[in-house]
Design an enzyme around this catalytic site. Structure first.
Site, short mmCIF file in Angstrom:
data_model
loop_
_atom_site.label_atom_id
_atom_site.label_comp_id
_atom_site.label_asym_id
_atom_site.label_seq_id
_atom_site.Cartn_x
_atom_site.Cartn_y
_atom_site.Cartn_z
N HIS A 12 8.50 22.50 128.97
CA HIS A 12 9.65 21.71 129.43
C HIS A 12 10.14 20.78 128.32
O HIS A 12 9.42 19.92 127.85
CB HIS A 12 9.27 20.89 130.66
CG HIS A 12 10.43 20.13 131.24
ND1 HIS A 12 11.40 20.73 132.01
CD2 HIS A 12 10.79 18.83 131.12
CE1 HIS A 12 12.29 19.84 132.36
NE2 HIS A 12 11.95 18.67 131.83
N HIS B 185 18.29 24.90 127.10
CA HIS B 185 18.56 26.34 127.16
C HIS B 185 19.69 26.69 126.21
O HIS B 185 20.63 25.93 126.04
CB HIS B 185 18.90 26.79 128.59
CG HIS B 185 19.93 25.95 129.27
ND1 HIS B 185 19.64 24.71 129.82
CD2 HIS B 185 21.25 26.14 129.48
CE1 HIS B 185 20.74 24.19 130.34
NE2 HIS B 185 21.74 25.04 130.13
P1 AMP Z 1 24.46 24.32 131.36
O1 AMP Z 1 25.78 23.91 131.89
O2 AMP Z 1 24.46 24.53 129.87
O3 AMP Z 1 23.35 23.40 131.83
O4 AMP Z 1 24.19 25.76 131.93
C1 AMP Z 1 23.45 26.02 133.07
C2 AMP Z 1 23.64 27.48 133.37
O5 AMP Z 1 22.61 27.88 134.23
C3 AMP Z 1 24.96 27.80 134.05
O6 AMP Z 1 25.69 28.73 133.25
C4 AMP Z 1 24.53 28.41 135.39
O7 AMP Z 1 25.36 29.48 135.79
C5 AMP Z 1 23.12 28.87 135.09
N1 AMP Z 1 22.22 28.93 136.24
C6 AMP Z 1 22.03 27.97 137.19
N2 AMP Z 1 21.10 28.38 138.06
C7 AMP Z 1 20.68 29.61 137.67
C8 AMP Z 1 19.75 30.56 138.18
N3 AMP Z 1 19.01 30.33 139.27
N4 AMP Z 1 19.60 31.74 137.52
C9 AMP Z 1 20.34 32.00 136.42
N5 AMP Z 1 21.23 31.14 135.88
C10 AMP Z 1 21.41 29.96 136.50
ZN ZN Z 2 11.63 22.57 132.87
#
Ligand code: AMP
Ligand code: ZN
Length: 122
Positions: free
Chosen positions: A47, A104
């Protein structure tokens, strides 16, 4: 593992995802709401809240994470070569557009046009 972190749970397999790749240090899965034909998320298994928490001794795993991108992009449908390519994005903090507080890297690509969300800020 951080309690109640969605991406820690995905990395552990406690919450299902569409996995694209996994090794000792990283878990890669398809974004649930893709902004382009190819939209992967690469996460460290440990994390880390965001790039704001990164320090000099994180350089090694961060470098390995970046180095995964071309292979993952190509294997998942990004067009190779100069006419193809992909975008790498690490949203950081609220003003940086980060929604999930586990670092990420987005790998976004595939034939255009893409969703407006994937376009650079004006
Ligand atoms: P960010 O705005 O950079 O924090 O991106 C978060 C990303 O996570 C977004 O593009 C969401 O569509 C994606 N996301 C959220 N929940 C999930 C999930 N359970 N599985 C896959 N992608 C996800
Ligand atoms: Zn985490």
């Amino acid at each position: 593992m951080s309690d109640n972190c969605l991406f820690c749970k995905i990395a552990k397999g406690d919450i299902p995802s569409k996995k694209a790749y996994e090794d000792e240090d990283f878990f890669v899965f398809h974004d649930i709401n893709p902004a382009a034909p190819v939209h992967l998320l690469v996460i460290p298994k440990h994390h880390v809240v965001s790039m704001q928490a990164v320090q000099a001794d994180d350089a090694q795993w961060l470098g390995r994470m970046m180095a995964l991108a071309p292979k993952l992009a190509q294997e998942n449908g990004c067009t190779p070569g100069h006419e193809g390519g992909f975008r790498l994005v690490i949203n950081t903090g609220i003003e940086g557009g980060q929604e999930i507080d586990h670092l990420h890297m987005h790998i976004i690509g595939g034939p255009r046009p893409w969703d407006k969300r994937a376009a650079p800020a004006a």
